[in-house]
Design a protein around this motif. Sequence first.
Motif, PDB file in Angstrom:
ATOM      1  N   GLU A  61       0.802  -1.223   0.000  1.00 50.26           N
ATOM      2  CA  GLU A  61       0.000   0.000   0.000  1.00 50.26           C
ATOM      3  C   GLU A  61       0.836   1.275   0.000  1.00 50.26           C
ATOM      4  O   GLU A  61       0.532   2.227  -0.727  1.00 50.26           O
ATOM      5  N   SER A 113      -9.404  -0.317  -5.545  1.00 53.58           N
ATOM      6  CA  SER A 113      -8.329  -0.212  -4.554  1.00 53.58           C
ATOM      7  C   SER A 113      -7.615   1.132  -4.603  1.00 53.58           C
ATOM      8  O   SER A 113      -6.888   1.483  -3.677  1.00 53.58           O
ATOM      9  N   LEU A 114      -7.818   1.908  -5.679  1.00 49.37           N
ATOM     10  CA  LEU A 114      -7.089   3.160  -5.879  1.00 49.37           C
ATOM     11  C   LEU A 114      -8.035   4.348  -5.747  1.00 49.37           C
ATOM     12  O   LEU A 114      -9.067   4.401  -6.417  1.00 49.37           O
ATOM     13  N   ILE A 136      -4.762   4.023  -0.746  1.00 47.24           N
ATOM     14  CA  ILE A 136      -4.931   2.649  -1.218  1.00 47.24           C
ATOM     15  C   ILE A 136      -5.855   1.962  -0.220  1.00 47.24           C
ATOM     16  O   ILE A 136      -5.557   1.906   0.973  1.00 47.24           O
ATOM     17  N   ALA A 141      -2.364  -3.086  -3.602  1.00 45.79           N
ATOM     18  CA  ALA A 141      -3.146  -2.877  -4.820  1.00 45.79           C
ATOM     19  C   ALA A 141      -2.550  -3.727  -5.932  1.00 45.79           C
ATOM     20  O   ALA A 141      -1.343  -4.006  -5.938  1.00 45.79           O
TER      21      ALA A 141
END
Length: 542
Positions: A61, A113-114, A136, A141
């Motif tokens: 992350e 995830s972003l 994150i 990710a």
Amino acid sequence: MEFGEIAVNTAIGAILAHSVQLDGQRFAKGRVLSAGDIAALQQAGIAQVVAARLTPDDMPEDEAAAALAHAAAGTGVDCAAPFTGRANLSAACDGLALVDTVALDRFNMLDESLTIATVAPFEPVVAGQMIATVKIIPFAAPRAAVARGETLLRELQAGLLQVAPWRAQKVGLVSTFLPDGKQSLLEKNRKGLEGRLAALGRHAIVERRCPHKVADVAAEITALRDAGCSLICLFGASAIVDRRDVLPAAIAQAGGAIEHFGMPVDPGNLLLLGRHGEVPVIGLPGCARSPKLNGFDWVLQRLVAGLRVRAEDIMKMGGGGLLKEIVSRPQPRAGGKTVVRKAPKIAAIILAAGQSRRMGAVNKLLTEIDGEPLIARIVRAVVESKAGPIVLVTGHEADRVRAAVADFPLTLVHNRDYADGLSGSLKAGLSALGAGVDGAIICLGDMPELRADHLARLIAAFDPEEGREICVPTFEGKRGNPVLFGRRFFPEMMQVSGDVGARHLIGEYAEAVCEVPSPDRSIFLDLDTPEALAAYRNNSTS
């Protein structure tokens, strides 16, 4: 990424998903479990933990957050070190935040995830203010998603996020009057403009007053343009109600052009946008005399930031353009203050007063490592970090220590009672800090592998609002140095005595402690004896 409940005896290197409370110790979520941690968990009778394991296709992350933050940052934007999957971006100067909202939406739709969150487009910001954060969501990710995100961001010519700095302006002001008009209204015109410009840097105002007649106003516009004004503002004794009214007619007679009349912002509807050559000429609505936010502020801010304002720009201001004070959303009055979240101001105190008794006749701080004195090596690392101000406390052989760091921007403080122990140096350093400091990193002067990124990690982790007020570096579950203490602990730190520092506060305020993973063992390494120095030199050359 693998996630779920796993046996403790197989959990070395796994990332703890939820905090675990042991006797006298707390393992926070996100902790990478070491062999020592596994032993402590087993001793406490814990057989299973919920944890995550990364696969080769995952990017940790912090690594992902840092990569994306640097890719998103444009001109006038600074990136902080990542912590817990978050990398904050802040303004490097006072100015106007510029956000590519189309690209921002595209980025946030790449992968769940972003995420990137920013301040509103065209928001005025001050140096040090947080203006965006990259987060994150899980512990890692997908590398492929991060790569797509970096590509998208780096393809933007100006960056996803910029800060356009305020530019000094010579502003012409024409105030018109009617035969029976009040002089106080003209004074109010100038004060209103002065107040707005004062918030946007330093600017000069050239004021002209004339009758509310086309020919008179046209002559003043020409005179102000010839005087080198970069912006001309017109305050009419009577409101503009049509493109052919007195003020727009005067702009045309002076050789200028009307680009747009009216705006979808209330208050501020009756603003006039004109131009005389390359000089913007703004017919101001009556609400511009008030200190309350109105449509003129939005136009003025862009112009002072060096942006060209076109008719299309004004017509796109409708979203969020209802600024009128209503019961459910009161507006700030004159003198009201807007609170902005700024990056914390973290000082560094370097303790360099000791006598190096265990080193014999040698002052370890002046021992050369890779061609420079050890203390200079430490100071260089601190200067390269985001810490500041930097206070160096001298004592033993003070003149020689000062000479070794003479080229660095430091505040030097001498501890005359250095022979009494560490506490005197700590108190001398704290006493030299100003009122605006939010915390201080206490650095030892004999840690040869201390780097700027070690300090940056501590600063990034510090967040009193989140309960992270004492930030301690760790490696494989063990705590090291330096340590960052929030300002609220300074009074207690000033009470220590003898040859001790403030580490006892870490135990007394466990709820305020944040363990910050270090990338290496440098946080444990100090040079106290000739043997330690010799071993370090041998390892460095081998």
